[in-house]
Design a protein around this motif. Structure first.
Motif, PDB file in Angstrom:
ATOM      1  N   UNK A 203       2.794  12.094   6.680  1.00 23.30           N
ATOM      2  CA  UNK A 203       2.011  12.385   7.878  1.00 23.30           C
ATOM      3  C   UNK A 203       2.404  13.725   8.493  1.00 23.30           C
ATOM      4  N   UNK A 204       3.685  14.026   8.382  1.00 23.09           N
ATOM      5  CA  UNK A 204       4.159  15.286   8.949  1.00 23.09           C
ATOM      6  C   UNK A 204       3.571  16.478   8.204  1.00 23.09           C
ATOM      7  N   UNK A 205       3.360  16.335   6.887  1.00 20.85           N
ATOM      8  CA  UNK A 205       2.750  17.430   6.123  1.00 20.85           C
ATOM      9  C   UNK A 205       1.301  17.659   6.522  1.00 20.85           C
ATOM     10  N   UNK A 206       0.639  16.621   7.002  1.00 20.78           N
ATOM     11  CA  UNK A 206      -0.761  16.753   7.429  1.00 20.78           C
ATOM     12  C   UNK A 206      -0.897  17.119   8.903  1.00 20.78           C
TER      13      UNK A 206
ATOM     14  N   UNK B 211       2.262   5.380  17.451  1.00 22.96           N
ATOM     15  CA  UNK B 211       2.189   4.084  16.768  1.00 22.96           C
ATOM     16  C   UNK B 211       2.987   4.050  15.476  1.00 22.96           C
ATOM     17  N   UNK B 212       3.366   5.215  14.934  1.00 21.59           N
ATOM     18  CA  UNK B 212       4.046   5.233  13.641  1.00 21.59           C
ATOM     19  C   UNK B 212       5.534   5.432  13.724  1.00 21.59           C
TER      20      UNK B 212
ATOM     21  N   UNK C 258      10.502   6.573   6.407  1.00 23.89           N
ATOM     22  CA  UNK C 258      10.670   8.028   6.474  1.00 23.89           C
ATOM     23  C   UNK C 258       9.734   8.744   5.505  1.00 23.89           C
ATOM     24  N   UNK C 259       9.484   8.164   4.337  1.00 24.79           N
ATOM     25  CA  UNK C 259       8.573   8.796   3.392  1.00 24.79           C
ATOM     26  C   UNK C 259       7.160   8.893   3.928  1.00 24.79           C
ATOM     27  N   UNK C 260       6.679   7.795   4.529  1.00 20.58           N
ATOM     28  CA  UNK C 260       5.338   7.814   5.091  1.00 20.58           C
ATOM     29  C   UNK C 260       5.249   8.802   6.255  1.00 20.58           C
TER      30      UNK C 260
ATOM     31  N   UNK D 231      10.716  17.748  14.179  1.00 11.41           N
ATOM     32  CA  UNK D 231       9.369  17.492  13.663  1.00 11.41           C
ATOM     33  C   UNK D 231       9.013  16.016  13.764  1.00 11.41           C
ATOM     34  N   UNK D 232       9.965  15.147  13.481  1.00 11.40           N
ATOM     35  CA  UNK D 232       9.701  13.716  13.632  1.00 11.40           C
ATOM     36  C   UNK D 232       9.462  13.351  15.104  1.00 11.40           C
TER      37      UNK D 232
END
Length: 365
Positions: free
Chosen positions: A203-206, A191-192, A197-199, A181-182
């Motif tokens: 973003x992964x949830x969205x 760009x990210x 990892x938290x951020x 997923x990452x």
């Protein structure tokens, strides 16, 4: 066949445009126009009656329900297969990545047999599935390589290794999925990559919502592209028709209103314009033929041919019945008015043959 005179059907259709709109909305794939329905009132009434029993795609309502039920069952079966296949491929990827890391590091880590146990379990399960006879295989047929599923299951690792592997498998599978997923997030938002990892988890949830919105936008653009293509085709056809009328008018002017003086010069000019008009007409005909080839596909032509054959067969049967009744009527004319019922039946058959001949001519056009 509908037993309705043209005058009665014409009066019922002429009360308003609701029936025409209902027929055109019920059969969007037929490309009907209001002028076609006005010129063929009987056919319009047949289509209006038929629209109560079929849907917009031409399927009957019971068949549509059966098709939807079969599609739902197919989706459930496909979903189950996709789940098992996805899990199997994820496990294969985990094993392949571990083998790759072992080759890079020079050897497996000491005391860690998780991946070897997992690989052996997958291999045995695959072999058992291949050896499992299906319904189409008879019991008399010998098994592959003389092996049975019970013999292959003996190659499973020890129960303790399998238990330890099962206890660790959810954690390892979660790590592998998180890594994939990452990677997907890095591909979608490069760009990210250097973010925390938290951020990245936020973003992964969205990401599913963003991908769904992107998919909706792509579908919307594809639908607009199809609409624009249809509009362009209609405008091209209209433009070609107008251009053909202009060329025909120009040809008429050249042929009918040429000057009477300067015969030789005018004759050469006329020949030049005629040749130019002929080339233009040929180009227009070629464009119209291309538009017709794009419009009338093989499926539509096959459907029209099948309808024509069916009407021709019905007409031929009616003509045979007509000749039979005519011969019987000629043999019974000597009895006078006693066989008036037979004469009325003969008149009814003639009227039915006339109606079917008209329908056949309309479909042929």
């Amino acid at each position: 066949m509908l037993q309705c005179p043209d005058s009665a059907c014409g009066s019922s259709v002429g009360k308003g445009d609701s029936l025409h709109h209902q027929v055109m909305a019920a059969f969007p794939l037929c490309h009907l126009t209001e002028e076609d329905l006005i010129q063929n009132p009987l056919f319009c009434k047949v289509l209006a009656t038929l629209s109560q029993h079929i849907d917009r795609t031409g399927l009957t309502l019971p068949l549509r329900k059966e098709l939807e039920q079969a599609q739902r069952e197919l989706c459930l079966q496909r979903l189950g297969w996709l789940r098992s296949e996805s899990l199997y491929r994820l496990l294969q990827e985990m094993i392949q990545e571990q083998v790759f890391h072992q080759h890079q590091s020079g050897g497996p880590p000491a005391g860690d047999n998780f991946y070897s146990t997992l690989e052996q379990c997958l291999f045995v399960a695959t072999c058992v599935r291949q050896l499992d006879p299906s319904r189409s295989v008879t019991e008399a047929q010998p098994p592959i390589l003389g092996l049975s599923a019970e013999e292959v299951l003996r190659q499973m690792p020890s129960k303790q290794d399998v238990l330890q592997m099962k206890q660790r498998l959810p954690t390892e599978l979660q790590k592998h999925l998180k890594k994939k997923l990452f990677s997907l997030l890095s591909y979608y938002q490069p760009d990210g990559e250097n973010e925390s990892e938290g951020l990245r988890s936020v973003k992964l949830s969205k990401l599913p919502g963003l991908l769904a919105a992107e998919r909706g936008r792509v579908d919307l653009l594809a639908e607009r592209n199809r609409e624009n293509t249809l509009t362009l085709q209609r405008q091209t056809h209209s433009y070609l028709m107008e251009l053909l009328e202009c060329m025909q008018l120009l040809q008429t002017l050249v042929l009918d209103f040429r000057l009477k003086v300067q015969k030789d010069l005018d004759r050469k000019k006329i020949e030049y314009f005629e040749a130019k008009c002929e080339i233009g007409i040929q180009k227009i005909r070629a464009e119209m033929l291309a538009v017709q080839l794009d419009t009338y596909t093989r499926d539509k032509i096959a459907a029209h041919r099948k309808i024509t054959e069916e009407l021709g067969a019905q007409l031929q049967a009616a003509q045979v019945e007509k000749h039979s009744l005519e011969s019987k009527l000629a043999s019974f004319e000597i009895y006078g008015k006693e066989f008036e019922a037979l004469a009325e039946e003969y008149c009814r058959l003639r009227q039915e043959i006339t109606t079917r001949s008209w329908a056949l001519r309309e479909f042929t056009k």
